[in-house]
Design a protein around this motif. Structure first.
Motif, PDB file in Angstrom:
ATOM      1  N   ARG A   8       6.932  -1.292  12.594  1.00  0.00           N
ATOM      2  CA  ARG A   8       5.699  -2.017  12.883  1.00  0.00           C
ATOM      3  C   ARG A   8       4.488  -1.109  12.666  1.00  0.00           C
ATOM      4  O   ARG A   8       4.558   0.094  12.890  1.00  0.00           O
ATOM      5  N   ILE A   9       3.388  -1.710  12.249  1.00  0.00           N
ATOM      6  CA  ILE A   9       2.144  -0.975  12.032  1.00  0.00           C
ATOM      7  C   ILE A   9       1.255  -1.182  13.252  1.00  0.00           C
ATOM      8  O   ILE A   9       0.804  -2.307  13.515  1.00  0.00           O
ATOM      9  N   PRO A  10       1.010  -0.136  14.040  1.00  0.00           N
ATOM     10  CA  PRO A  10       0.194  -0.305  15.250  1.00  0.00           C
ATOM     11  C   PRO A  10      -1.171  -0.899  14.936  1.00  0.00           C
ATOM     12  O   PRO A  10      -1.867  -0.479  14.005  1.00  0.00           O
ATOM     13  N   GLY A  11      -1.533  -1.911  15.712  1.00  0.00           N
ATOM     14  CA  GLY A  11      -2.831  -2.549  15.560  1.00  0.00           C
ATOM     15  C   GLY A  11      -2.887  -3.663  14.547  1.00  0.00           C
ATOM     16  O   GLY A  11      -3.924  -4.335  14.427  1.00  0.00           O
ATOM     17  N   ALA A  12      -1.795  -3.895  13.783  1.00  0.00           N
ATOM     18  CA  ALA A  12      -1.815  -4.920  12.739  1.00  0.00           C
ATOM     19  C   ALA A  12      -1.845  -6.314  13.366  1.00  0.00           C
ATOM     20  O   ALA A  12      -0.990  -6.661  14.181  1.00  0.00           O
ATOM     21  N   LEU A  13      -2.816  -7.101  12.975  1.00  0.00           N
ATOM     22  CA  LEU A  13      -3.009  -8.435  13.531  1.00  0.00           C
ATOM     23  C   LEU A  13      -2.049  -9.423  12.879  1.00  0.00           C
ATOM     24  O   LEU A  13      -1.905  -9.438  11.659  1.00  0.00           O
ATOM     25  N   ILE A  29       0.851  -1.189   0.000  1.00  0.00           N
ATOM     26  CA  ILE A  29       0.000   0.000   0.000  1.00  0.00           C
ATOM     27  C   ILE A  29       0.889   1.241   0.000  1.00  0.00           C
ATOM     28  O   ILE A  29       1.836   1.331   0.780  1.00  0.00           O
ATOM     29  N   ASP A  30       0.553   2.201  -0.861  1.00  0.00           N
ATOM     30  CA  ASP A  30       1.369   3.413  -0.977  1.00  0.00           C
ATOM     31  C   ASP A  30       1.254   4.318   0.237  1.00  0.00           C
ATOM     32  O   ASP A  30       2.161   5.118   0.506  1.00  0.00           O
ATOM     33  N   SER A  31       0.149   4.218   0.995  1.00  0.00           N
ATOM     34  CA  SER A  31      -0.021   5.040   2.200  1.00  0.00           C
ATOM     35  C   SER A  31      -0.995   4.341   3.132  1.00  0.00           C
ATOM     36  O   SER A  31      -2.133   4.065   2.756  1.00  0.00           O
ATOM     37  N   ARG A  41       2.273 -10.921   8.241  1.00  0.00           N
ATOM     38  CA  ARG A  41       3.377 -10.065   8.666  1.00  0.00           C
ATOM     39  C   ARG A  41       3.171  -8.693   8.033  1.00  0.00           C
ATOM     40  O   ARG A  41       3.093  -8.567   6.810  1.00  0.00           O
ATOM     41  N   ALA A  42       3.033  -7.661   8.861  1.00  0.00           N
ATOM     42  CA  ALA A  42       2.769  -6.302   8.380  1.00  0.00           C
ATOM     43  C   ALA A  42       3.893  -5.379   8.827  1.00  0.00           C
ATOM     44  O   ALA A  42       4.247  -5.352  10.010  1.00  0.00           O
ATOM     45  N   GLU A  83      -5.573   8.769   9.955  1.00  0.00           N
ATOM     46  CA  GLU A  83      -4.613   9.680   9.330  1.00  0.00           C
ATOM     47  C   GLU A  83      -3.812   8.907   8.283  1.00  0.00           C
ATOM     48  O   GLU A  83      -3.413   7.769   8.508  1.00  0.00           O
ATOM     49  N   ALA A  84      -3.599   9.534   7.123  1.00  0.00           N
ATOM     50  CA  ALA A  84      -2.776   8.916   6.079  1.00  0.00           C
ATOM     51  C   ALA A  84      -1.317   8.964   6.506  1.00  0.00           C
ATOM     52  O   ALA A  84      -0.797  10.018   6.865  1.00  0.00           O
ATOM     53  N   THR A  85      -0.647   7.801   6.478  1.00  0.00           N
ATOM     54  CA  THR A  85       0.742   7.735   6.946  1.00  0.00           C
ATOM     55  C   THR A  85       1.615   7.050   5.902  1.00  0.00           C
ATOM     56  O   THR A  85       1.424   7.217   4.717  1.00  0.00           O
ATOM     57  N   ARG A  86       2.566   6.255   6.350  1.00  0.00           N
ATOM     58  CA  ARG A  86       3.647   5.727   5.522  1.00  0.00           C
ATOM     59  C   ARG A  86       3.193   4.556   4.641  1.00  0.00           C
ATOM     60  O   ARG A  86       2.174   3.921   4.909  1.00  0.00           O
ATOM     61  N   PRO A  87       3.951   4.235   3.587  1.00  0.00           N
ATOM     62  CA  PRO A  87       3.647   3.041   2.789  1.00  0.00           C
ATOM     63  C   PRO A  87       3.901   1.767   3.592  1.00  0.00           C
ATOM     64  O   PRO A  87       4.683   1.769   4.555  1.00  0.00           O
ATOM     65  N   SER A  88       3.262   0.686   3.198  1.00  0.00           N
ATOM     66  CA  SER A  88       3.364  -0.553   3.969  1.00  0.00           C
ATOM     67  C   SER A  88       3.416  -1.763   3.055  1.00  0.00           C
ATOM     68  O   SER A  88       3.059  -1.701   1.876  1.00  0.00           O
ATOM     69  N   ARG A  89       3.877  -2.875   3.643  1.00  0.00           N
ATOM     70  CA  ARG A  89       3.914  -4.164   2.962  1.00  0.00           C
ATOM     71  C   ARG A  89       3.365  -5.230   3.896  1.00  0.00           C
ATOM     72  O   ARG A  89       3.711  -5.268   5.072  1.00  0.00           O
ATOM     73  N   ARG A  90       2.528  -6.100   3.338  1.00  0.00           N
ATOM     74  CA  ARG A  90       1.980  -7.217   4.103  1.00  0.00           C
ATOM     75  C   ARG A  90       2.122  -8.500   3.293  1.00  0.00           C
ATOM     76  O   ARG A  90       2.064  -8.486   2.073  1.00  0.00           O
ATOM     77  N   ARG A  91       2.270  -9.594   4.008  1.00  0.00           N
ATOM     78  CA  ARG A  91       2.261 -10.903   3.379  1.00  0.00           C
ATOM     79  C   ARG A  91       1.752 -11.908   4.392  1.00  0.00           C
ATOM     80  O   ARG A  91       1.814 -11.686   5.611  1.00  0.00           O
TER      81      ARG A  91
END
Length: 682
Positions: free
Chosen positions: A567-572, A509-511, A555-556, A523-531
């Motif tokens: 780390r992404i706060p709240g990511a399960l 995700i770009d944001s 893994r987020a 709030e729109a924040t940083r780009p992310s990667r999940r798998r």
């Protein structure tokens, strides 16, 4: 091991070089998981796609209406406030907040509210009557051309019944003032059917401050023909009012200042309403299908919350109200047709989806004791969008099918606010290609490779904002945020009676949209990667026993570097659900459901984590006659003391230092409770 481009390509090559002899094998009989699922081999375009029917929905207890979405494998539904508010959703390594990045529809009508007062993509399902839900079709990932905004993690399409097999009168009583009544019936009228449903619900809950939920629902639908070849006109009305016990600071409970079910601000609460009129038509011909949906909706919300207590305003407190009044209208049209080109069987689809939202106002007000004391901002927003898509499905070989799609979305945002620096207009557009390959089936097993680009829209107010409430400068957010996903998977019925699927997926995700605890907004924040990986199983052990087991791990991470951490706060990071359904044992039937969701980082550096939560539900039902049955539901069977949600942020209680205290703020799961349901068919 989680998927990479190399493993995806290798999977394609391996499948392509399966022997032709295997491809020519006679197709085995499909295992029918009658009355519960439609996830058989040959029915989907991805391993993470499927359907749930009304029989299974009716067999399982649900504490809240939104828990209908927990039938989507890997989905967790919780609450961090009063039950009148939209629930909290978790899926594929996301804390989806109240619905962002998971699109939900009811008979073609979008439920996600964009530019919502409380959160982008806000999905309140309290207007649904569960007994009227006929089917839930779910998809995960941005691989489908007819899925647009908010569908990157997945989408659920909920279908309301056109006709009930019998009239239904239901009365439910439970602890803590829980009362619910339902009356629904289908009546022949002319060449069609009139469906009528009405629900009334009251609930105080276990909270020290009774939540006093008062919910009213009504559905009126006239239909002719069938869902696949006919039309329906549906009116829905919903009203709800409640008092809230929001998340509370852990230190207040540990010090004995309040109990686990206590509150800090007893004047929090809300009220909401939703009125809609929708039309759906399907026209089937020898060569194709024409689909048309149109809808108009009016909704209101006022949500009064206080997340930080006395941090910003030591005298009157930090309570605020998020308020909106919305008019929404839209239409979808799609044409499908079959073709045969050079001996290759093809199925084509082209569609147009439009939507218009008018908000007047969408606002944040300062409050004290639920009385308005000031205005933070009050906006008038007009947001319009159009999405055009084409999709081609081609059967190249008996063992190879492709699905290629292209989607184009265009948005226009218009924001009017007293502060000229934050008023204005913005435009954005995005092209999203899709590609899926399906191999097999061989030995009752088929294989999937999926790629796709998707997006979520940002709050319209952010697209024109150049000044923050404190007067400091800021840059407008990106209106449409791109996402890119891929998946490899399989679906198998090699074991008689068992439908099993396995999927390995990635999503960039770009944001990221992140919940900000001290502001009560996203709030729109940083780009992310999940798998991650998902393993789903539905097993009919016998005519009277059904098992379900769904396991998901993910893994987020933020994709960029920061001293704060990745780390992404709240990511399960994991979710597990197990269910057993028993039916047809004389007059007895029942079900058991267990769900577990793992710890979540609460800060970017992972120095603070939430605990895991494990809950069990139990239902026992007795059929007095063909028309009447009674059921006992037990929620939180083992009386676990756990959290529905945890956040970590700064707040201030009376008597604490002016700079406040950083702490975990949590909303506890409800203690063990009982409900008795008496249902009579007529």
């Amino acid at each position: 091991m989680l998927p990479t481009r190399a493993t995806i390509i290798a999977g394609c090559i391996t499948a392509l070089f399966q022997t032709q002899a295997a491809a020519d094998e006679a197709a085995p009989a499909i295992v029918q998981v009658t009355g519960h699922y439609n996830n058989a081999v040959g029915t989907s375009d991805a391993a993470s796609q499927g359907s749930i029917t009304a029989d299974l929905i009716a067999a399982r207890p649900a504490m809240r209406t939104a828990e209908l979405l927990e039938f989507v494998p890997g989905m967790i539904v919780t609450q961090h406030s009063g039950d009148g508010k939209a629930s909290q959703y978790f899926l594929r390594g996301f804390n989806l907040d109240h619905g962002t990045d998971f699109a939900t529809f009811v008979d073609g009508m979008p439920v996600n509210m964009r530019t919502h007062a409380h959160g982008q993509g806000y999905t309140d399902l309290n207007f649904l009557i569960p007994e009227l839900v006929q089917r839930i079709d779910y998809r995960k990932g941005p691989y489908f051309a007819d899925e647009g905004d908010f569908a990157s993690a997945g989408a659920a399409h909920i279908r309301i019944a056109d006709k009930l097999p019998q009239g239904l009168a239901t009365a439910v009583v439970g602890e803590s003032g829980y009362r619910r009544g339902l009356l629904a019936d289908s009546i022949g009228m002319g060449a069609g059917t009139l469906l009528v449903g009405a629900e009334v619900l009251a609930n105080d809950g276990p909270w020290d401050l009774p939540q006093r939920v008062r919910k009213y629902n009504g559905v009126l639908r006239y239909s002719q023909g069938t869902h696949g070849d006919g039309f329906s006109i549906t009116g829905m009305a919903f009203s709800n009012r409640w008092q809230s016990t929001d998340q509370i600071p852990l230190r207040a409970v540990q010090s004995g200042r309040i109990g686990r079910f206590g509150n800090i601000d007893p004047t929090d609460g809300g009220d909401t309403s939703r009125y809609s009129l929708s039309y759906a038509q399907r026209v089937r011909t020898e060569t194709g299908l024409l689909e048309f949906d149109a809808y108009a909706l009016r909704s209101t919300l006022q949500l009064v919350s206080n997340f930080t207590y006395y941090l910003d305003n030591p005298a009157d407190g930090d309570q605020h109200a998020q308020r909106e009044r919305r008019n929404m209208a839209g239409a979808n049209i799609a044409q499908s047709w079959r073709a045969d080109i050079g001996g290759i069987e093809m199925h084509n689809k082209a569609g147009l989806q439009t939507r218009y939202d008018q908000l007047s106002p969408v606002a944040i007000y300062e409050m004290s004791g639920a009385i308005r004391t000031g205005t933070v901002r009050e906006d008038r927003v007009r947001e319009s969008s159009a999405g055009v898509y084409v999709e081609n499905t081609a059967q190249w070989q008996p063992w190879l099918r492709s699905m290629a799609g292209l989607r184009y979305d265009a948005y226009r945002f218009n924001v009017a606010v007293d502060l000229a620096a934050n008023s204005g207009a913005a435009r954005a557009h995005l092209v999203s290609p899709k590609l899926s390959l399906v191999f097999g089936p061989w030995q009752r097993t088929e294989y999937f490779v999926n790629f796709g680009k998707g997006f979520h829209s940002n709050d319209a107010r952010g697209t024109t904002q150049t000044r923050l409430p404190d007067g400091s400068a800021t840059d407008p957010v990106t209106p449409l945020v791109a996402t890119r996903g891929s998946e490899i998977g399989l679906r198998s019925e090699i074991i008689p009676g068992l439908q099993s699927s396995l999927a390995l997926w990635r999503l960039n995700i770009d944001s990221e949209l992140l919940f900000i605890g001290d502001a009560g907004e996203t709030e729109a924040t940083r780009p992310s990667r999940r798998r991650g990986i998902e393993w789903n199983n539905h097993y009919v052990a016998s005519s009277w026993l059904l098992f379900d087991l769904d396991v998901a791990a993910s893994r987020a991470r933020y994709a960029d570097t920061s001293p704060d951490g990745d780390r992404i706060p709240g990511a399960l990071n994991r979710a597990l659900s197990f269910g057993a359904t028993v039916r047809g044992l004389g007059p007895w039937s029942g079900s058991f459901q267990l769900r577990h969701f793992g710890p979540r980082p609460l800060l970017e550096d992972n120095s603070i984590q939430s605990a895991s939560t494990t809950l069990a539900y139990l239902r026992a039902s007795y059929q007095f006659s063909k028309a009447t049955q009674v059921a006992l539901d037990i929620f939180n069977l083992f009386d676990k003391k756990a959290s529905d949600i945890d956040y970590y942020y700064r707040s201030r209680l009376p008597g604490e230092p002016a700079e406040g205290v950083d702490d975990i703020h949590f909303h506890p799961v409800e203690r063990r409770s009982f409900r008795v349901t008496l249902a009579h068919h007529f």
